[in-house]
Every structure is written in structure tokens, then in C-alpha cells.
Design a protein around this motif. Sequence first.
Motif, PDB file in Angstrom:
ATOM      1  N   GLU A 215      -3.175   2.916   9.662  1.00  0.00           N
ATOM      2  CA  GLU A 215      -2.408   4.147   9.657  1.00  0.00           C
ATOM      3  C   GLU A 215      -1.411   4.120   8.713  1.00  0.00           C
ATOM      4  OE1 GLU A 215      -3.257   7.231  10.359  1.00  0.00           O
ATOM      5  OE2 GLU A 215      -1.322   8.120   9.994  1.00  0.00           O
ATOM      6  N   GLY A 216      -0.548   3.043   8.610  1.00  0.00           N
ATOM      7  CA  GLY A 216       0.473   3.170   7.801  1.00  0.00           C
ATOM      8  C   GLY A 216       0.332   3.181   6.349  1.00  0.00           C
ATOM      9  N   TRP A 217      -0.807   2.836   6.048  1.00  0.00           N
ATOM     10  CA  TRP A 217      -1.342   2.843   4.479  1.00  0.00           C
ATOM     11  C   TRP A 217      -1.504   4.124   4.157  1.00  0.00           C
ATOM     12  CZ3 TRP A 217       0.007  -0.783   1.484  1.00  0.00           C
ATOM     13  CH2 TRP A 217      -0.113  -1.909   1.534  1.00  0.00           C
ATOM     14  N   ILE A 218      -1.995   4.874   5.200  1.00  0.00           N
ATOM     15  CA  ILE A 218      -2.676   6.414   4.981  1.00  0.00           C
ATOM     16  C   ILE A 218      -1.666   7.290   4.953  1.00  0.00           C
ATOM     17  CG2 ILE A 218      -3.953   8.303   6.073  1.00  0.00           C
ATOM     18  CD1 ILE A 218      -5.664   5.692   4.804  1.00  0.00           C
ATOM     19  N   SER A 219      -0.531   7.238   5.634  1.00  0.00           N
ATOM     20  CA  SER A 219       0.665   8.064   5.856  1.00  0.00           C
ATOM     21  C   SER A 219       1.802   7.394   4.803  1.00  0.00           C
ATOM     22  CB  SER A 219       1.230   8.266   7.128  1.00  0.00           C
ATOM     23  OG  SER A 219       1.343   6.922   7.597  1.00  0.00           O
ATOM     24  N   GLY A 220       1.557   6.696   3.921  1.00  0.00           N
ATOM     25  CA  GLY A 220       2.709   6.185   3.307  1.00  0.00           C
ATOM     26  C   GLY A 220       2.688   7.257   1.985  1.00  0.00           C
ATOM     27  N   ASN A 221       4.243   7.111   1.524  1.00  0.00           N
ATOM     28  CA  ASN A 221       4.337   8.252   0.464  1.00  0.00           C
ATOM     29  C   ASN A 221       5.572   7.602  -0.641  1.00  0.00           C
ATOM     30  OD1 ASN A 221       6.985   9.015   1.363  1.00  0.00           O
ATOM     31  ND2 ASN A 221       6.254  10.738   2.517  1.00  0.00           N
ATOM     32  N   GLU A 222       6.007   8.221  -1.370  1.00  0.00           N
ATOM     33  CA  GLU A 222       7.060   7.889  -2.242  1.00  0.00           C
ATOM     34  C   GLU A 222       8.237   8.558  -2.093  1.00  0.00           C
ATOM     35  OE1 GLU A 222       4.784   6.705  -6.419  1.00  0.00           O
ATOM     36  OE2 GLU A 222       4.178   8.793  -5.477  1.00  0.00           O
ATOM     37  N   GLY A 223       8.579   8.907  -0.715  1.00  0.00           N
ATOM     38  CA  GLY A 223       9.998   9.483  -0.473  1.00  0.00           C
ATOM     39  C   GLY A 223       9.982  11.127  -0.393  1.00  0.00           C
TER      40      GLY A 223
ATOM     41  N   SER B 167      -3.462   4.898  -5.492  1.00  0.00           N
ATOM     42  CA  SER B 167      -3.445   3.733  -5.651  1.00  0.00           C
ATOM     43  C   SER B 167      -1.697   3.348  -5.968  1.00  0.00           C
ATOM     44  CB  SER B 167      -4.093   3.248  -7.061  1.00  0.00           C
ATOM     45  OG  SER B 167      -5.343   3.738  -6.917  1.00  0.00           O
ATOM     46  N   ARG B 168      -1.086   4.367  -6.575  1.00  0.00           N
ATOM     47  CA  ARG B 168       0.369   3.880  -6.971  1.00  0.00           C
ATOM     48  C   ARG B 168       1.076   3.657  -5.407  1.00  0.00           C
ATOM     49  NH1 ARG B 168       1.894   8.371 -10.148  1.00  0.00           N
ATOM     50  NH2 ARG B 168       2.546   9.211  -8.214  1.00  0.00           N
ATOM     51  N   VAL B 169       0.900   4.841  -4.741  1.00  0.00           N
ATOM     52  CA  VAL B 169       1.720   5.181  -3.484  1.00  0.00           C
ATOM     53  C   VAL B 169       1.227   3.841  -2.617  1.00  0.00           C
ATOM     54  CG1 VAL B 169       1.435   6.278  -1.303  1.00  0.00           C
ATOM     55  CG2 VAL B 169       1.551   7.571  -3.496  1.00  0.00           C
ATOM     56  N   LEU B 170       0.198   3.557  -2.489  1.00  0.00           N
ATOM     57  CA  LEU B 170      -0.271   2.167  -1.797  1.00  0.00           C
ATOM     58  C   LEU B 170       0.495   1.008  -2.337  1.00  0.00           C
ATOM     59  CD1 LEU B 170      -3.987   2.707  -1.117  1.00  0.00           C
ATOM     60  CD2 LEU B 170      -2.486   3.096   0.510  1.00  0.00           C
ATOM     61  N   ALA B 171       0.370   0.906  -3.692  1.00  0.00           N
ATOM     62  CA  ALA B 171       0.983  -0.343  -4.344  1.00  0.00           C
ATOM     63  C   ALA B 171       2.404  -0.490  -4.059  1.00  0.00           C
ATOM     64  CB  ALA B 171       0.613  -0.367  -5.518  1.00  0.00           C
TER      65      ALA B 171
END
Lengths: 186, 186
Positions: free
Chosen positions: B37-45, B160-164
Motif C-alpha cells: 500500500e505504501g507504494w500505491i499511495s505515495g506521491n510527490e507532496g 514510475s517517477r513517483v515510486l522512484a
Amino acid sequence: MTVEIDRTRRPFVMHEGVAILERTPGTLNALLRGLPEGWISGNEGSATWSPFDVVGHLIHGEQTDWVPRARIILEQGESRPFDKFDRFAQFKASEGRTLASLLDEFAAVRAESLRGLVSLGIKDSDLERRGRHPELGVVTLGQLLATWVAHDLDHVVQISRVLARQYSDAVGPWRAYLRVISGSQG
Amino acid sequence: MTVEIDRTRRPFVMHEGVAILERTPGTLNALLRGLPEGWISGNEGSATWSPFDVVGHLIHGEQTDWVPRARIILEQGESRPFDKFDRFAQFKASEGRTLASLLDEFAAVRAESLRGLVSLGIKDSDLERRGRHPELGVVTLGQLLATWVAHDLDHVVQISRVLARQYSDAVGPWRAYLRVISGSQG
């Protein structure tokens, strides 16, 4: 009181990192296999890489970079710097190959790497163990493994960007809205 | 005499564009389904999008943007501007959904769109036909279809960028080498 959760950063956690690593071959397979040749060999000009080149580069990394370096950290620590990584090895190694065979090989060597990773029996406390990068200096095992993950994603970004920019002219006025073409971060 | 082939640009050709469009659901499925879940809901702020948000946005595009606009061009030309596209519709529409159900829905609506595209019976000569974008002005059918393709790829880049970038700190000194994190184009 509301607590703002930071969703922009994660620490490296083995099962989360592996979740990305084990998906990359399938992602590239779904994106690239069977695409018309013009897409596969497109690039961003002069010495930039095509999707075909990138898949070869990822294969070379499995063979020489990630698990071999993890093993050096665990067995020799900082005393033995990593071997340098050849960023251009794929141009010779991929010559005359088909993209399909490169995708197959990448899936195979990645699966082998992940078995190798398991066999190292890395514990959370090992993630702080240190090695020596020939240019960057002291790095930790956790940083190496996080870089393996981010490096995969960096190249998924690159491949998708190279493909998208093939249509930089074809999209006409819409280029202003497409961040991958306009170059804005968005 | 050597002839330098330009590999940086392609004109829009229907079967080449469709080859990308039909692969995007599988690509996102391979990359995202089952990720922690942490990957799926990650963002860039702040107001930036997570992978979950992007999949919802792509679904909304299928329903309101691409094929509906192609139909407007073919049936009404420049006389009838396109409806505006709501870039934030997914926040309501995706509420309470799982990523798996969004991925399933995206695959279904994309397949439906591609059937719709075939049913329009577009010929090469139709690609020059003109419509009116509410902000960009006159655009062609070929530009609309090229934008559909580039828009898919733009969002594969974004996810892919948000995940990286979740590993911007975790990679330590390697951040200098990872273009997706350092921000350089590479």
C-alpha cells in the motif's frame, strides 16, 4: 489535531523493495514485447539510448552490479571497493539479438538475482553494513538495494519518455500539456 | 555516403499508436497490482498524484476524452468545441475503490475505447480532419490520437517517477547518478 502523513519518502524495507524488483521484467514485457520496430529503436538523439539499449543495460546490471556488490559488502566490507560498472557493455552484448530474447534473458537473470538475494540471508541489521564505491566512497548495503529499485524505475521512466517523445511533433498544440514532452516536471 | 536516420520523431500511424494504447493496461497491471500500500499511495507532496490517483485519471479519460472527442471531430468538425476535461474527477470517482478494481476497470474501458476507435473506421486521410479544443484552438484528429498515446506514456513516466522518488533519501550518495531523483534529464 490532524497529522500530516509524509507520502513522499519511504525507508528501504526488503519486502517492499523486492516487490518492485520482481515486477520490472513483467512491466517491460507488457510495455515493449511485440511493439513495431520503430518504437523499439527510437532514441532521444545522438548517443542516447533506445528501449532496446536499456533492456541490455538492465541485463548487464544483474550480471555484474547488484547482487555481486551486495556479496562484496557482506564478505569484504569497506576493504574491497566495488568493480566499476560498464555503462556501455550492452552495445556489444546486445548486437544481433532480438528484443524478445533480451526480455526473456532479463526475466531469467532477474529471477536468478532475487534467488541470490534470498541466499544472502540479509537481516535488517545488515542494511547498515558498509562497502566502498569506487567513486562515491562509503555506502551501505541498504543504500545499494534501494538504488537497485530506483534504478529499475529510472529506466522505466526513460523508456516511457523515449517512446512518448517520438510524438513530440505529432501531438501538435497538445505538447504544452504533456509534461514528458514540454520538459516541465508537472 | 552514410545517411543518418532520425530516430527521435515518428509521425502518427494508426497501427503503431494502437500498439502502445493496447499495452498500457497490462503495463500498469504488471507494475502496480499487488504492490504494498505504501507504494500505491505515495506521491510527490501536497496536491501531487499517487499511482492510485493516476489510474483513476486514466479511466476518466477513456470515458470522456479520447474516443468521444474523435467522434466530435468526425461528426461535427470545428463547429463544436470539445467538452472540457475534468483533471480532478478521479478523486471522487476512485473514493473507496481498491487499486485492483481500478486496474480491472481501466483494462475494460480501454478495450471498449479501442473497439470504439475501430468502429469509427478512420482512414489515413481522416487524420487531417479538424476539431476545436476549448483552449488550444484548432487541432487535427491525428494530433488527438497521438496525444492519447503520449498521454498514456506521460503517466507511466509519472507513476514510475513517483515510486522512484520514494527512495530519494534511501539511496544515499547514489542519488547523484539517478536522473529520476537528481532531476537531470540524462
